[in-house]
Design a protein around this motif. Sequence first.
Motif, mmCIF file in Angstrom:
data_model
loop_
_atom_site.group_PDB
_atom_site.id
_atom_site.type_symbol
_atom_site.label_atom_id
_atom_site.label_comp_id
_atom_site.label_asym_id
_atom_site.label_seq_id
_atom_site.Cartn_x
_atom_site.Cartn_y
_atom_site.Cartn_z
ATOM 1 N N PHE A 353 14.769 -0.303 -9.308
ATOM 2 C CA PHE A 353 14.891 0.353 -10.611
ATOM 3 C C PHE A 353 15.991 1.411 -10.568
ATOM 4 N N LYS A 354 16.046 2.166 -9.455
ATOM 5 C CA LYS A 354 17.079 3.194 -9.326
ATOM 6 C C LYS A 354 18.474 2.574 -9.320
ATOM 7 N N GLU A 368 12.135 12.894 -11.633
ATOM 8 C CA GLU A 368 12.042 11.627 -12.368
ATOM 9 C C GLU A 368 11.703 10.486 -11.421
ATOM 10 N N GLY A 369 12.280 10.537 -10.217
ATOM 11 C CA GLY A 369 11.986 9.514 -9.224
ATOM 12 C C GLY A 369 10.527 9.515 -8.831
ATOM 13 N N VAL A 375 4.270 5.663 -11.583
ATOM 14 C CA VAL A 375 4.086 4.610 -12.606
ATOM 15 C C VAL A 375 4.066 3.237 -11.949
ATOM 16 N N ILE A 376 4.998 3.002 -11.048
ATOM 17 C CA ILE A 376 5.071 1.685 -10.397
ATOM 18 C C ILE A 376 3.866 1.469 -9.494
ATOM 19 N N ASP A 377 3.447 2.512 -8.765
ATOM 20 C CA ASP A 377 2.254 2.392 -7.932
ATOM 21 C C ASP A 377 1.030 2.051 -8.784
ATOM 22 N N GLY A 382 -2.935 -1.685 -10.315
ATOM 23 C CA GLY A 382 -3.726 -2.336 -11.356
ATOM 24 C C GLY A 382 -3.680 -3.836 -11.287
ATOM 25 N N ARG A 383 -2.518 -4.359 -10.835
ATOM 26 C CA ARG A 383 -2.341 -5.803 -10.746
ATOM 27 C C ARG A 383 -3.129 -6.378 -9.568
#
Length: 384
Positions: A353-354, A368-369, A375-377, A382-383
């Motif tokens: 993403f970066k 922000e990182g 968010v990604i974790d 969740g998946r």
Amino acid sequence: MKILHLGDLHIGKKVNGYSMIEDQKYVFEQMYKLIEDKGIETVLIAGDIYDRSIPSEEATELLDQLLSNLINKYKVKVIAISGNHDSSTRLDFSSKILEKQGLYIVGEYKKLVNKVSIDEVDFYLMPYVDPTIIRRKYKDILEERDLKISTHDDTMKFLTDEIKKDMNTNKVNIALYHGFVVGGGDSAEEIEKEDSVKILSVGGKEAVKEDYFLDFDYTALGHLHGCRRVKSEKVRYSGSPIKYSFSEVNQDKKFLIIDISKDKLSIDDTNMIKQKYEMVELTGTLDEVMAADIPKDAYLKVILTEQTLDAMNKLRVKYSQVMELQINIATEKAIKRKYTSQEINKKNPVILFKELAESVGVILEENEGKVLEKVIDGLIGGRS
């Protein structure tokens, strides 16, 4: 005879949503003055009179005003053909009646040879036509002569050969044609074509050889928007009177005047056309663009070399007519990163993403990182 050669008026055209009607009126006023000053007797319009086959009410009114002024006020003859943007049927309407007023328009091929004679000059009118129309309309003649027509070049050879059978070489002979004409030895692919010019036929089959026109004393061409000759001095495009795309930004628009008799051909391409608004293309950072020394009302294309939030509104604080905005950021590092699908699956999504953000000029700050990682974790957790 003194002739003004025009083409590609594109009356009613819009450029990036901006109507060109007022710009066209502005140019036509210059033309009227030129006609008076230079003693023009005949005006040729080599196609693309309108920009659309079904013109707007404004466009129809402007053409009516233009033709009325030319014929009734300035007492010139007008000879015109349809182009690939026009509706040939609409332009043909009432053409026989209008001839009595000094207006000669040919939109459709109702006959193979369309000739207009004024004094000692014969004009041969060849509007834009798709080869399939000629092939269908003159099927019997083509079969009788064992001729095959599949391209624009085939079509023009057939039509000009027909003209030359009865052409009076003791008179001045002028051709009008709307299409893509190429000189001997020239490559059709290398000839400059403007973004606003439609391709007439796919696969490089739109080009027509200049050779077919060399028996005429002058050929008035329309279709390409730059004022230029093909290869011969007497085979020329007048170009459009207005810049209709940013690919035309460096073109000088001109009124092309022809002074012709049987033993003389004089071409005057020094009459520059002033545009109502300049057309300008700027590249740089927002600060550099804002500091540019250009008219504030110019038609403007901006290519920013940095990511800028709300760039359009910031530009419009200074410039009133920003037509195009592009973001063009160097992404050399991003281009060099080439991952296979398997490598992408193994790559840390935060890093991916970066890298994506960097490729469009956005560098994530440390906080922000960290938010991105959370968010990604959360998504991955969740998946799973």
